[in-house]
Scaffold this motif. Sequence first.
Motif, short mmCIF file in Angstrom:
data_model
loop_
_atom_site.label_atom_id
_atom_site.label_comp_id
_atom_site.label_asym_id
_atom_site.label_seq_id
_atom_site.Cartn_x
_atom_site.Cartn_y
_atom_site.Cartn_z
N SER A 1 0.82 -1.22 0.00
CA SER A 1 0.00 0.00 0.00
C SER A 1 0.85 1.26 0.00
O SER A 1 0.36 2.35 -0.32
CB SER A 1 -0.93 0.00 1.22
N ALA A 2 2.13 1.13 0.36
CA ALA A 2 3.02 2.29 0.42
C ALA A 2 3.74 2.56 -0.89
O ALA A 2 4.49 3.54 -0.99
CB ALA A 2 4.04 2.10 1.54
N ILE A 3 3.55 1.71 -1.91
CA ILE A 3 4.26 1.89 -3.17
C ILE A 3 4.02 3.27 -3.78
O ILE A 3 4.99 3.95 -4.18
CB ILE A 3 3.90 0.76 -4.16
N PRO A 4 2.78 3.76 -3.89
CA PRO A 4 2.60 5.11 -4.46
C PRO A 4 3.36 6.18 -3.69
O PRO A 4 3.99 7.06 -4.30
CB PRO A 4 1.08 5.32 -4.38
N LEU A 5 3.33 6.10 -2.37
CA LEU A 5 4.04 7.09 -1.56
C LEU A 5 5.54 7.02 -1.78
O LEU A 5 6.21 8.04 -1.99
CB LEU A 5 3.71 6.87 -0.08
N LEU A 6 6.10 5.81 -1.74
CA LEU A 6 7.53 5.64 -1.94
C LEU A 6 7.98 6.11 -3.32
O LEU A 6 8.99 6.80 -3.45
CB LEU A 6 7.91 4.16 -1.76
N PHE A 7 7.22 5.75 -4.33
CA PHE A 7 7.60 6.12 -5.69
C PHE A 7 7.45 7.62 -5.91
O PHE A 7 8.29 8.24 -6.58
CB PHE A 7 6.75 5.35 -6.71
N ASN A 8 6.42 8.21 -5.36
CA ASN A 8 6.23 9.65 -5.51
C ASN A 8 7.35 10.42 -4.84
O ASN A 8 7.83 11.44 -5.35
CB ASN A 8 4.88 10.06 -4.91
N ARG A 9 7.81 9.88 -3.71
CA ARG A 9 8.87 10.56 -2.95
C ARG A 9 10.24 10.32 -3.53
O ARG A 9 11.07 11.24 -3.61
CB ARG A 9 8.84 10.06 -1.50
N HIS A 10 10.52 9.08 -3.96
CA HIS A 10 11.88 8.72 -4.34
C HIS A 10 12.08 8.44 -5.83
O HIS A 10 13.20 8.58 -6.34
CB HIS A 10 12.32 7.46 -3.58
N ALA A 11 11.04 7.97 -6.52
CA ALA A 11 11.21 7.53 -7.91
C ALA A 11 10.01 7.94 -8.76
O ALA A 11 9.27 7.09 -9.28
CB ALA A 11 11.40 6.02 -7.97
N PRO A 12 9.79 9.26 -8.92
CA PRO A 12 8.63 9.71 -9.71
C PRO A 12 8.71 9.30 -11.17
O PRO A 12 7.70 9.39 -11.89
CB PRO A 12 8.68 11.24 -9.55
N HIS A 13 9.88 8.85 -11.63
CA HIS A 13 10.03 8.42 -13.03
C HIS A 13 9.45 7.03 -13.27
O HIS A 13 9.35 6.60 -14.42
CB HIS A 13 11.51 8.42 -13.41
N LEU A 14 9.07 6.32 -12.20
CA LEU A 14 8.51 4.97 -12.34
C LEU A 14 6.99 5.01 -12.21
O LEU A 14 6.44 5.75 -11.39
CB LEU A 14 9.09 4.04 -11.27
N ASP A 15 6.34 4.17 -13.00
CA ASP A 15 4.89 4.01 -12.92
C ASP A 15 4.59 3.00 -11.81
O ASP A 15 4.96 1.83 -11.94
CB ASP A 15 4.33 3.53 -14.25
N PRO A 16 3.93 3.41 -10.74
CA PRO A 16 3.72 2.49 -9.63
C PRO A 16 2.71 1.38 -9.90
O PRO A 16 2.71 0.36 -9.21
CB PRO A 16 3.20 3.41 -8.51
#
Length: 446
Positions: free
Chosen positions: A5-20
């Motif tokens: 459930s934290a994947i969107p938060l982690l990706f938005n914070r650290h890896a916005p270039h990846l599609d979650p």
Amino acid sequence: MFTKSAIPLLFNRHAPHLDPNSYIAAAQVFPMRLNSHVAEDLIDWSNTPQDPMFQLAIPQPAMLGPTDLQKMMAALQKELPKTDLQQIAEEIRKKLNPHPANQKTENVPRLRGEEMPGMQHKYRETVLFFPSEGQFCHAFCTYCFRWAQFTSVGSSQTFKSNNGEQLRDYISSMPQVRDVLFTGGDPMVMPARILASYIDPLISNGAPSHLETIRIGSKSLAWWPYKYTTDADAKEILGIFERVVKSGRQLAFQAHFSHPRELEHPAAQEAIRQIRMTGAQIRGQAPLIRHVNDSSQVWRNMWNLQAKLGIVPYYMFVERDTGASHYWNVPLDRAHRIFSEAYSGLAGTARTVRGPSMSASPGKVGILGVENVRGETVFVLKFWQARDPSWVGRVFFAKYDAKATWLSDLEPAFGEAEFFYEPRYKELTTLMKDGSSGQLLNSISP
């Protein structure tokens, strides 16, 4: 603690270039759990998705076949109920061999006709114990061969027991047993008082005198080294290790290190120092994993660093035929070349390591090389451990297959109908399924 459930938060914070979204789909099928140490100190988010720690800690879309990935992503897009998502995930998991090496049918021992839950006794000298309170890990490895234990199929896949007295009684009845391995999950997620409740009966008055070594299989030094330094019960944990050593037995800590970065962190090195000060011995082991450590330089650096830190390099394993093995596995020929190239760059003190080793149903089968014998190109194989101890050290040959990734992919060389061990293996597994495993193993002379 971070889960799917934290994947969107982690990706938005650290890896916005990846599609979650595709990662969320993969995490519906494969377990995901990581903590702040892994997320903040080990993963290099600037190098995602190639970063080995990112690959190691977060389920990757390509772990699913294209059709299964599309099916799960479509279900998520439609916002299907959780029960429907679970059903789709279960259907996918069933195709991924969630229970390799016939562990549940061939390894569970019996005492006086009663099955011993939470134990496995595959090799004569060693009993495995799976404590109920150690059925998870500080973080999950995406390649883990026990991945099914951490999903909803866990109720039918999990080995577990909270009966320490039964463990002591079983070992007492088996005088050939010389060591017990606490495994899981990860036994080091347990608080000190629970760990002590299992270990103390094995080292106190009345403990089996033939038990020489207590082993603990754990990823904690990599995933959460603070267990031994700053956690509230860190001193108690170290005290348990000291008690084992003072009892005249060996405490062997089987540490799982998949990449040098896990060892390079100062917290890990301090935890290693603290454990070694108790008199315990730390051994390093890990599987060879594509996208994570499929490089001879990575292994050479890791083994040299282990030797420098006082860790004994122990095993390079071959990724088992379970889960997303299509994504992680390395052909046996390449595995041997990676091992050999890494081994050639080690000092003698680090050449304690063995591999590549397949932990298959008959035993631990090592790949010694590829040679031309009698005009035929063959794999040279050797048993390092086996169900029947008479196989240990036996060298045998398999037809060369450039695509083979596991023992079951290999065929006997020189026109033989079967490998030398197969008739006896069939006999042993029949006896074990009939409940004779403990007595059988105990009756085989050294």
